[in-house]
Design an enzyme around this catalytic site. Structure first.
Site, short mmCIF file in Angstrom:
data_model
loop_
_atom_site.label_atom_id
_atom_site.label_comp_id
_atom_site.label_asym_id
_atom_site.label_seq_id
_atom_site.Cartn_x
_atom_site.Cartn_y
_atom_site.Cartn_z
N GLY A 1 0.83 -1.13 -0.05
CA GLY A 1 -0.07 0.03 0.01
C GLY A 1 0.87 1.23 0.06
O GLY A 1 2.23 1.15 0.14
N ALA A 2 0.06 2.38 -0.10
CA ALA A 2 0.94 3.60 -0.23
C ALA A 2 1.54 3.83 1.32
O ALA A 2 1.24 3.54 2.21
CB ALA A 2 -0.34 4.83 -0.09
N GLY B 1 6.74 1.33 2.68
CA GLY B 1 7.91 0.77 2.69
C GLY B 1 8.48 0.01 1.57
O GLY B 1 9.63 -0.38 1.45
N HIS C 1 12.60 9.99 -2.76
CA HIS C 1 13.02 8.99 -3.67
C HIS C 1 14.47 8.95 -3.82
O HIS C 1 15.39 8.16 -3.66
CB HIS C 1 11.97 8.46 -4.61
N GLU D 1 14.60 8.93 -16.25
CA GLU D 1 13.24 9.14 -15.88
C GLU D 1 12.62 8.64 -17.38
O GLU D 1 13.10 9.12 -18.31
CB GLU D 1 12.91 10.46 -15.67
#
Length: 176
Positions: free
Chosen positions: A8-9, A12, A49, A62
């Site tokens: 989930g959001a 980790g 990040h 990217e």
């Protein structure tokens, strides 16, 4: 080897994925970022990040769509794809995305990445438990992400889920 990390959001999963890749890729590591920097929240997440990756030996690239068309400069020990949900959304909804063929485009792109490295770690999202009704476009996105997760879990040698920062192995054997 393909490794799938879901969660989930804010569970980790990204930190776990980085560690899993660093453990398996001794030198050349590529972080393939798929998030488009729309708004302050997205820019803050991208900055977070980047900070987490500092000093871990990652090159960063990217790429928001068209992984099949990605020409990498060399073969890597490991590639970390962050993340499948963003990539799929970009392929479905972005003007330069694959649109109706997004699912096949993403699967072909992941196969292309696997051919470019020894270990590919894919981070994906666990968004299937809320039981809400969505607009048709969002429902399609959720169905396609579920299909991608199933397909990659079937192909993967290792599948993990990050729950509240704890990494649980769902498939495969080896060290977490």
């Amino acid at each position: 080897m393909l490794i799938l990390v879901t969660g989930g959001a804010a569970s980790g999963k990204s930190a776990h994925a980085e560690r899993l890749l660093c453990d398996r890729a001794p030198s050349s590591r590529l972080y393939l970022a798929t998030m488009q920097p729309f708004g302050a929240a997205a820019r803050a997440r991208i900055a977070r990040h980047r900070a987490l990756r500092q000093g871990k030996g990652f090159e960063t690239l990217e790429r928001t769509t068209d992984l099949v068309g990605l020409a990498l400069p060399r073969r890597y020990d490991g590639i970390l794809l962050e993340d499948l949900g963003n990539l799929l959304a970009n392929e479905i909804f972005a003007p330069d995305g694959a649109g109706d063929t997004a699912l096949g485009s993403v699967l072909a792109g992941i196969a292309h990445l696997q051919a470019c490295c020894e270990t590919l770690v894919v981070v994906t999202d666990e968004i299937f438990s809320d039981g809400m009704d969505y607009a048709p476009e969002t429902a399609r996105y959720i169905r396609d992400l579920a299909a991608l997760n199933r397909a990659l879990a079937a192909r993967a040698g290792l599948v993990y889920e990050s729950v509240c920062g704890i990494l649980l192995r769902l498939k495969g054997e080896g060290n977490t």
